[in-house]
Every structure is written in structure tokens, then in C-alpha cells.
Design a protein around this motif. Structure first.
Motif, PDB file in Angstrom:
ATOM      1  N   SER A 103      13.038  35.187 -42.765  1.00 59.10           N
ATOM      2  CA  SER A 103      13.615  34.033 -43.453  1.00 59.10           C
ATOM      3  C   SER A 103      12.501  33.051 -43.782  1.00 59.10           C
ATOM      4  O   SER A 103      11.613  32.831 -42.941  1.00 59.10           O
ATOM      5  N   PRO A 104      12.547  32.430 -44.960  1.00 58.35           N
ATOM      6  CA  PRO A 104      11.535  31.423 -45.294  1.00 58.35           C
ATOM      7  C   PRO A 104      11.743  30.112 -44.533  1.00 58.35           C
ATOM      8  O   PRO A 104      10.890  29.222 -44.597  1.00 58.35           O
ATOM      9  N   ASN A 105      12.850  29.984 -43.829  1.00 65.22           N
ATOM     10  CA  ASN A 105      13.187  28.723 -43.162  1.00 65.22           C
ATOM     11  C   ASN A 105      12.873  28.723 -41.669  1.00 65.22           C
ATOM     12  O   ASN A 105      13.222  27.777 -40.966  1.00 65.22           O
ATOM     13  N   LEU A 106      12.207  29.766 -41.191  1.00 64.14           N
ATOM     14  CA  LEU A 106      11.933  29.845 -39.760  1.00 64.14           C
ATOM     15  C   LEU A 106      10.640  29.122 -39.400  1.00 64.14           C
ATOM     16  O   LEU A 106       9.599  29.341 -40.004  1.00 64.14           O
ATOM     17  N   ASN A 107      10.729  28.252 -38.401  1.00 64.89           N
ATOM     18  CA  ASN A 107       9.568  27.579 -37.834  1.00 64.89           C
ATOM     19  C   ASN A 107       9.855  27.352 -36.354  1.00 64.89           C
ATOM     20  O   ASN A 107      10.878  27.790 -35.829  1.00 64.89           O
ATOM     21  N   SER A 108       8.953  26.667 -35.653  1.00 66.65           N
ATOM     22  CA  SER A 108       9.127  26.522 -34.206  1.00 66.65           C
ATOM     23  C   SER A 108      10.395  25.739 -33.854  1.00 66.65           C
ATOM     24  O   SER A 108      11.075  26.059 -32.878  1.00 66.65           O
ATOM     25  N   THR A 109      10.738  24.715 -34.646  1.00 73.38           N
ATOM     26  CA  THR A 109      11.956  23.950 -34.379  1.00 73.38           C
ATOM     27  C   THR A 109      13.201  24.796 -34.622  1.00 73.38           C
ATOM     28  O   THR A 109      14.161  24.750 -33.834  1.00 73.38           O
ATOM     29  N   MET A 110      13.172  25.583 -35.685  1.00 71.40           N
ATOM     30  CA  MET A 110      14.321  26.439 -35.985  1.00 71.40           C
ATOM     31  C   MET A 110      14.500  27.502 -34.906  1.00 71.40           C
ATOM     32  O   MET A 110      15.630  27.878 -34.571  1.00 71.40           O
ATOM     33  N   LEU A 111      13.397  27.976 -34.338  1.00 67.49           N
ATOM     34  CA  LEU A 111      13.499  28.953 -33.250  1.00 67.49           C
ATOM     35  C   LEU A 111      14.248  28.353 -32.062  1.00 67.49           C
ATOM     36  O   LEU A 111      15.057  29.021 -31.424  1.00 67.49           O
ATOM     37  N   ARG A 112      13.979  27.083 -31.764  1.00 67.03           N
ATOM     38  CA  ARG A 112      14.696  26.415 -30.682  1.00 67.03           C
ATOM     39  C   ARG A 112      16.190  26.320 -30.996  1.00 67.03           C
ATOM     40  O   ARG A 112      17.036  26.466 -30.111  1.00 67.03           O
ATOM     41  N   LYS A 113      16.504  26.068 -32.253  1.00 69.19           N
ATOM     42  CA  LYS A 113      17.915  25.957 -32.641  1.00 69.19           C
ATOM     43  C   LYS A 113      18.612  27.306 -32.518  1.00 69.19           C
ATOM     44  O   LYS A 113      19.752  27.387 -32.052  1.00 69.19           O
ATOM     45  N   ILE A 114      17.933  28.363 -32.930  1.00 62.47           N
ATOM     46  CA  ILE A 114      18.520  29.699 -32.799  1.00 62.47           C
ATOM     47  C   ILE A 114      18.738  30.025 -31.320  1.00 62.47           C
ATOM     48  O   ILE A 114      19.786  30.560 -30.928  1.00 62.47           O
ATOM     49  N   TYR A 115      17.751  29.688 -30.492  1.00 60.81           N
ATOM     50  CA  TYR A 115      17.867  29.943 -29.050  1.00 60.81           C
ATOM     51  C   TYR A 115      19.038  29.176 -28.450  1.00 60.81           C
ATOM     52  O   TYR A 115      19.847  29.724 -27.689  1.00 60.81           O
ATOM     53  N   GLU A 116      19.157  27.899 -28.781  1.00 65.67           N
ATOM     54  CA  GLU A 116      20.204  27.067 -28.186  1.00 65.67           C
ATOM     55  C   GLU A 116      21.601  27.412 -28.702  1.00 65.67           C
ATOM     56  O   GLU A 116      22.601  27.082 -28.066  1.00 65.67           O
ATOM     57  N   ASN A 117      21.682  28.062 -29.871  1.00 65.95           N
ATOM     58  CA  ASN A 117      22.991  28.396 -30.442  1.00 65.95           C
ATOM     59  C   ASN A 117      23.379  29.859 -30.230  1.00 65.95           C
ATOM     60  O   ASN A 117      24.355  30.329 -30.802  1.00 65.95           O
ATOM     61  N   ARG A 118      22.598  30.563 -29.403  1.00 67.23           N
ATOM     62  CA  ARG A 118      22.930  31.953 -29.130  1.00 67.23           C
ATOM     63  C   ARG A 118      24.182  32.025 -28.251  1.00 67.23           C
ATOM     64  O   ARG A 118      24.533  31.045 -27.588  1.00 67.23           O
ATOM     65  N   ILE A 119      24.831  33.180 -28.230  1.00 66.26           N
ATOM     66  CA  ILE A 119      26.021  33.380 -27.398  1.00 66.26           C
ATOM     67  C   ILE A 119      25.576  33.664 -25.969  1.00 66.26           C
ATOM     68  O   ILE A 119      24.775  34.569 -25.716  1.00 66.26           O
ATOM     69  N   LEU A 120      26.094  32.883 -25.023  1.00 60.21           N
ATOM     70  CA  LEU A 120      25.717  33.030 -23.623  1.00 60.21           C
ATOM     71  C   LEU A 120      26.772  33.834 -22.858  1.00 60.21           C
ATOM     72  O   LEU A 120      27.951  33.815 -23.223  1.00 60.21           O
ATOM     73  N   PRO A 121      26.352  34.523 -21.802  1.00 56.90           N
ATOM     74  CA  PRO A 121      27.330  35.217 -20.954  1.00 56.90           C
ATOM     75  C   PRO A 121      28.346  34.222 -20.396  1.00 56.90           C
ATOM     76  O   PRO A 121      28.001  33.094 -20.040  1.00 56.90           O
ATOM     77  N   SER A 122      29.578  34.616 -20.315  1.00 60.88           N
ATOM     78  CA  SER A 122      30.659  33.703 -19.895  1.00 60.88           C
ATOM     79  C   SER A 122      30.619  33.386 -18.408  1.00 60.88           C
ATOM     80  O   SER A 122      31.246  32.420 -17.956  1.00 60.88           O
ATOM     81  N   ASN A 123      29.880  34.195 -17.623  1.00 58.21           N
ATOM     82  CA  ASN A 123      29.909  34.008 -16.167  1.00 58.21           C
ATOM     83  C   ASN A 123      28.744  33.176 -15.640  1.00 58.21           C
ATOM     84  O   ASN A 123      28.508  33.114 -14.431  1.00 58.21           O
ATOM     85  N   LEU A 124      28.011  32.499 -16.507  1.00 56.38           N
ATOM     86  CA  LEU A 124      26.895  31.672 -16.043  1.00 56.38           C
ATOM     87  C   LEU A 124      27.424  30.453 -15.295  1.00 56.38           C
ATOM     88  O   LEU A 124      28.373  29.806 -15.721  1.00 56.38           O
ATOM     89  N   ASN A 125      26.756  30.112 -14.173  1.00 57.69           N
ATOM     90  CA  ASN A 125      27.137  28.902 -13.460  1.00 57.69           C
ATOM     91  C   ASN A 125      26.318  27.721 -13.981  1.00 57.69           C
ATOM     92  O   ASN A 125      25.426  27.879 -14.818  1.00 57.69           O
TER      93      ASN A 125
END
Length: 342
Positions: free
Chosen positions: A295-317
Motif C-alpha cells: 500500500s502507498p499509505n503504509l508508514n510507521s504510524t500506520m503500522l501502529r494503527k494496524i497493530y492496535e486495530n487487529r482482532i484479539l483473542p477473546s480470552n485475554l485478561n
């Protein structure tokens, strides 16, 4: 006043003396803002002490900081406050205590208000068009892309590029089937030096890949070194932060160091000509080019956004969720405010 006067270089040199913890980019940014404030307060020579005395006197009379904030966005105004605070704190012992406390308190109160306004605006968390497109890319696919990147073994910067991608996207510590990723800022990666001795790296405010401890030994970042003000009280920030390096990455780093003949205390990342250490702009450019096929829109800040918006396991405490952000050097609150998107 002569608008052609420019004391940016003098301010940069002065900030290097009083705020050696700041990066060169931050000192340049602060110097630009300080020069603007100086010009707008009818000072016609470079004298940091007279400058801060003028500001403390005006703050006492005006009960506001309009003469410091000036025009611009809230981010720009907040930068001006931070720049002035650096000079204020450095001259504390030579200033009238009441005037010093008054200006420091105003900077704290107004700075909090500005940051709240910035956070509230960011907290709407609405995706723009670029984010909409980039956030279709999954975090797992980014990691696979980095792992499969084929560096040129002939080109020195080919190996460098593989290491940049995988430090950014595949550096994690796994515990109880949960991967805790390390995803720091561009300034922390671009400024890395090698430390291969068994003893701890020196207290020199540099960032190291510490081979013996298999860690990123960070002494210069937004949250290390220098000072911070909490509720009007000045405190020292932590001196060092340590983050793990994945064992597979360590093995590649050793081969990379051997291939490039990097010696102890030398930079890890060089430019394409292998002559100078890359700066943050160069690192950002390399990263963006490496990710452009996705993607032409990927940079270090966007990587953080992708990481923070990923789907997490439901059983995390709660503790696991909190720990997921430690490797990004920010809290769950920061993640929710600046990186979560709807």
C-alpha cells in the motif's frame, strides 16, 4: 523589529547544552518555535536568560500565554510551550521564584488543555480514506511479507532492509500462546548502535542493540531521559527502557554485523552508499518504499494503527491486554485515543 533576524542556529546550540536528551530533530523544531516567539516579543539579540526573564515578566502581568502561543494549530502551540519550558527549567536557579512558578504553572495548565483538545479531536477515531485502505491489511500478513522479503546478498542495504522490516514487524516475545510485539518509533530504530560487550551499555543517551542481553537498550526516546512535569512537579523520566529481540532476529543480526563488519559502538543502519548512519527521515523513506507493494499509505504510524486495530483473542485478561502495548511504549489509554479506529 528586523524580521530578517534569525537565531535558530544559536537556539539549536543552546538546546544542545541544556537538553542533550532531545534528538537533533526535536532541537531543530524547538529552535524554530523559540525563534518565532523571540521575534514576536520585540527582542533583537540572542540572550536566552533575558529572553526567559521577558517571558516570565509578561506572564506575571498578562495572566495568559498568548505571547507564547501565537497563531497556529494546537500541536504547534503545545510545541512552543514545551520549547519555552526547556529554557525556563534550565534557568530556574537564576529566576525570581514566584515568577518562575507562575510561568511553569501556566505552561502546565494551558498545556494540559491543549493536549486534551488534541486528544478529543483524535478521539473521534474516524478513519480517513488512506486509513480505510491501509487498515484492510492484516498484521499477520505484514509479518509474513517481512519474513518472506528476499534481500540481495550482494547489496549491503538489501540485508539492512530485511532487518528493518523484521525488527518492525516480526520482533516479539511469546508467552502462553500470546505474541507481545515490539514496535517502537522511527527515531529509536534509526539511531541504533551496536553493543557487543557483556557489561551494560554506557550511560551516553544512545540507543543500542545489546547482543549479550538480546535486547534493544533505549536511552533516547520520548519516554526516556530529560524531565517531565506532573501536576506542576518536575520529575526525571526513566533513564533507560529495555525491549526484547526475538532469538531468530538475533541470529540474523549477528550475520548482518559480520557481513557489514560493524564494530562495537558503530551504527547498525547505514545509507545506501554505506557511508553515514541513516537519520529518521531516511529510515522513514526506506520503510515506506519497502512497504509500497502492499500500500502507498503504509508508514510507521500506520503500522501502529494496524497493530492496535487487529482482532484479539477473546480470552485475554486485563494484564495481557495491558502488556500488549508495552512493546509500543504507550499505554492502553494512548492506544484508544490515537490509534483505535472505527
Amino acid at each position: 523589529m528586523d524580521s530578517s533576524l534569525n537565531y535558530k542556529t544559536q537556539f539549536i546550540n543552546y538546546l544542545e547544552e541544556i537538553r542533550s536528551d532531545l534528538s537533533p530533530q526535536s532541537r531543530k523544531l524547538y529552535a524554530n518555535q523559540l525563534n518565532t516567539i523571540l521575534m514576536n516579543n520585540n527582542l533583537n539579540n540572542f540572550n536566552p536568560f533575558k529572553f526567559i526573564v521577558r517571558l516570565t515578566n509578561k506572564a506575571k502581568r498578562n495572566k495568559s500565554l498568548d505571547f507564547i502561543l501565537l497563531d497556529g494549530s494546537n500541536q504547534t502551540k503545545n510545541q512552543r510551550l514545551s520549547a519555552v519550558k526547556s529554557i525556563l527549567v534550565a534557568n530556574k536557579e537564576s529566576l525570581d521564584k514566584q515568577k518562575y512558578d507562575n510561568l511553569l504553572n501556566l505552561i502546565s495548565v494551558i498545556g494540559d488543555r491543549l493536549r486534551n483538545e488534541i486528544s478529543n479531536k483524535a478521539g473521534l477515531n474516524l478513519k480517513n480514506d488512506d486509513e480505510e485502505e491501509a487498515l484492510k491489511i492484516t498484521w499477520d500478513s505484514l509479518g509474513k511479507y517481512a519474513e518472506d522479503y528476499k534481500p540481495s546478498i550482494i547489496s549491503k542495504h538489501g540485508l539492512r532492509n530485511w532487518l528493518i522490516l523484521n525488527l518492525m514487524l516480526n520482533n516479539y516475545e511469546e508467552k502462553d500462546d500470546v505474541k507481545y510485539y515490539v514496535l517502537l518509533r522511527v527515531i529509536e530504530y534509526s539511531s541504533l548502535f551496536l553493543w557487543s560487550n557483556k557489561r551494560l551499555p554506557p550511560d551516553d543517551k544512545k540507543n543500542y542493540i545489546y547482543l549479550h542481553d538480546k535486547s534493544l537498550y533505549i536511552q533516547h526516546s520520548k519516554t526516556t531521559g530529560g524531565i517531565r512535569v506532573i501536576n506542576g512537579t518536575t520529575t526525571n523520566q526513566r533513564k533507560v527502557a529495555k525491549y526484547p529481540i526475538d532469538s531468530n532476529l538475533i541470529e540474523f543480526i549477528k550475520l548482518y554485523i559480520k557481513k557489514l563488519k560493524i564494530k562495537n559502538k558503530e551504527p547498525i543502519f547505514y545509507n545506501d552508499n554505506a557511508t553515514d548512519q541513516i537519520d529518521t527521515n531516511y529510515f522513514s523513506k526506506v520503510l515506506k518504499e519497502l512497504l509500497s507493494p502492499l500500500s502507498p499509505n503504509l508508514n510507521s504510524t500506520m503500522l501502529r494503527k494496524i497493530y492496535e486495530n487487529r482482532i484479539l483473542p477473546s480470552n485475554l485478561n486485563a494484564n495481557q491486554k495491558s502488556r500488549l502495548n508495552k512493546g509500543l511504549d504507550h499505554s492502553m489509554e494512548i492506544a484508544e485515543t490515537f490509534y483505535k479506529k472505527i
